[in-house]
Design a protein around this motif. Structure first.
Motif, PDB file in Angstrom:
ATOM      1  N   THR A   1       7.051  18.270  15.664  1.00  0.00           N
ATOM      2  CA  THR A   1       6.190  17.373  16.434  1.00  0.00           C
ATOM      3  C   THR A   1       6.793  16.963  17.775  1.00  0.00           C
ATOM      4  O   THR A   1       6.211  17.207  18.836  1.00  0.00           O
TER       5      THR A   1
ATOM      6  N   ARG B   1      -0.272  15.972  16.720  1.00  0.00           N
ATOM      7  CA  ARG B   1      -0.467  15.589  18.117  1.00  0.00           C
ATOM      8  C   ARG B   1      -0.146  14.103  18.260  1.00  0.00           C
ATOM      9  O   ARG B   1      -0.136  13.356  17.271  1.00  0.00           O
ATOM     10  N   LEU B   2       0.101  13.678  19.495  1.00  0.00           N
ATOM     11  CA  LEU B   2       0.521  12.306  19.758  1.00  0.00           C
ATOM     12  C   LEU B   2      -0.484  11.286  19.223  1.00  0.00           C
ATOM     13  O   LEU B   2      -0.106  10.318  18.564  1.00  0.00           O
ATOM     14  N   GLU B   3      -1.772  11.528  19.461  1.00  0.00           N
ATOM     15  CA  GLU B   3      -2.794  10.568  18.998  1.00  0.00           C
ATOM     16  C   GLU B   3      -2.859  10.522  17.466  1.00  0.00           C
ATOM     17  O   GLU B   3      -3.153   9.476  16.883  1.00  0.00           O
ATOM     18  N   GLU B   4      -2.553  11.651  16.830  1.00  0.00           N
ATOM     19  CA  GLU B   4      -2.539  11.691  15.362  1.00  0.00           C
ATOM     20  C   GLU B   4      -1.377  10.864  14.810  1.00  0.00           C
ATOM     21  O   GLU B   4      -1.537  10.139  13.821  1.00  0.00           O
TER      22      GLU B   4
ATOM     23  N   TRP C   1      -0.023   8.278  16.237  1.00  0.00           N
ATOM     24  CA  TRP C   1      -0.375   6.859  16.395  1.00  0.00           C
ATOM     25  C   TRP C   1      -1.351   6.397  15.331  1.00  0.00           C
ATOM     26  O   TRP C   1      -1.262   5.277  14.835  1.00  0.00           O
ATOM     27  N   ARG C   2      -2.287   7.267  14.961  1.00  0.00           N
ATOM     28  CA  ARG C   2      -3.238   6.911  13.906  1.00  0.00           C
ATOM     29  C   ARG C   2      -2.536   6.762  12.557  1.00  0.00           C
ATOM     30  O   ARG C   2      -2.849   5.855  11.783  1.00  0.00           O
TER      31      ARG C   2
ATOM     32  N   LEU D   1      -6.171  11.816   7.936  1.00  0.00           N
ATOM     33  CA  LEU D   1      -6.734  11.983   9.286  1.00  0.00           C
ATOM     34  C   LEU D   1      -7.923  12.944   9.285  1.00  0.00           C
ATOM     35  O   LEU D   1      -8.522  13.197  10.318  1.00  0.00           O
TER      36      LEU D   1
ATOM     37  N   ARG E   1       0.681   5.957  12.155  1.00  0.00           N
ATOM     38  CA  ARG E   1       1.481   4.727  12.267  1.00  0.00           C
ATOM     39  C   ARG E   1       0.624   3.489  12.012  1.00  0.00           C
ATOM     40  O   ARG E   1       1.019   2.596  11.266  1.00  0.00           O
ATOM     41  N   THR E   2      -0.525   3.449  12.653  1.00  0.00           N
ATOM     42  CA  THR E   2      -1.412   2.287  12.526  1.00  0.00           C
ATOM     43  C   THR E   2      -1.816   2.073  11.073  1.00  0.00           C
ATOM     44  O   THR E   2      -1.762   0.955  10.565  1.00  0.00           O
TER      45      THR E   2
END
Length: 198
Positions: free
Chosen positions: A151, A17-20, A22-23, A136, A25-26
């Motif tokens: 994705t 998912r998009l928020e995953e 980003w996590r 995650l 990447r961070t």
């Protein structure tokens, strides 16, 4: 029970998912994992199978220190040409990785450390994807290299409901394959059909 678990592990891999994303990447940015960040971003943008992604060379995505914004690629499995974009974020991560790794234009983008003049292996790529999922707190057995291919396709479909666009992006010859690939439910397909005035 073992047969069920085995089937579950080797089935269709989940997209992130998009928020995953980003996590992931961070975390990679904090760890200065330049190669993994470049791999993650390009895998998402390109939507390529591992067999097409891993053999890419620096010259396939750039020329004279200039990163391409779009790339044409003939898929090994189907011999069908696909085009993909390289977003500004991905360009930046690729340029940083190429600089840090001092890669030449003829080098593989993601060279193997163990095998000279070879790209990273499929199994190492799969290991990385599962590690990202595990970090995650997700079940790593539900994720694999195909998660990366699915994705962005899934995100594009969720936003647009345009199966034909996703079919073109993935280079599928039949729309049925795209429908199965995305896991579009019959109800969803019927709603799309009802909403289309001919």
């Amino acid at each position: 029970m073992d047969i069920l678990n085995k089937k579950h592990r080797s089935g269709v891999k989940k997209p992130f998912r998009l928020e995953e994303i980003w996590r992931i990447r961070t975390r990679l940015e904090i760890e200065n994992s330049f190669m993994q960040l470049a791999l993650l971003n390009l895998a998402i943008d390109s939507k390529l199978r591992a067999s097409d992604l891993l053999p890419l060379k620096v010259c396939d995505i750039s020329s004279q220190d200039r990163m391409f914004t779009r790339v044409k690629h003939i898929q090994q499995k189907t011999d069908v040409e696909v085009q993909f974009e390289i977003t500004a974020r991905t360009q930046q991560s690729l340029m940083k990785w190429i600089f840090v790794a001092t890669l030449k234009t003829s080098d593989y983008l993601f060279p193997s450390i163990r095998r000279k003049q070879q790209p990273i292996s499929y199994s190492y790529y799969r290991y990385l994807v599962r590690k990202w999922a595990s970090n995650l707190g997700l079940d790593p057995s539900l994720y694999g290299t195909h998660s990366m291919r699915r994705t962005k396709a899934t995100l594009v479909y969720a936003k647009t409901k345009n199966i034909r666009a996703v079919q073109l992006l993935l280079g599928h010859t039949k729309v049925d394959n795209t429908i199965r690939y995305l896991g579009v439910e019959l109800e969803d397909a019927l709603l799309l059909s009802e909403g289309t005035d001919c």
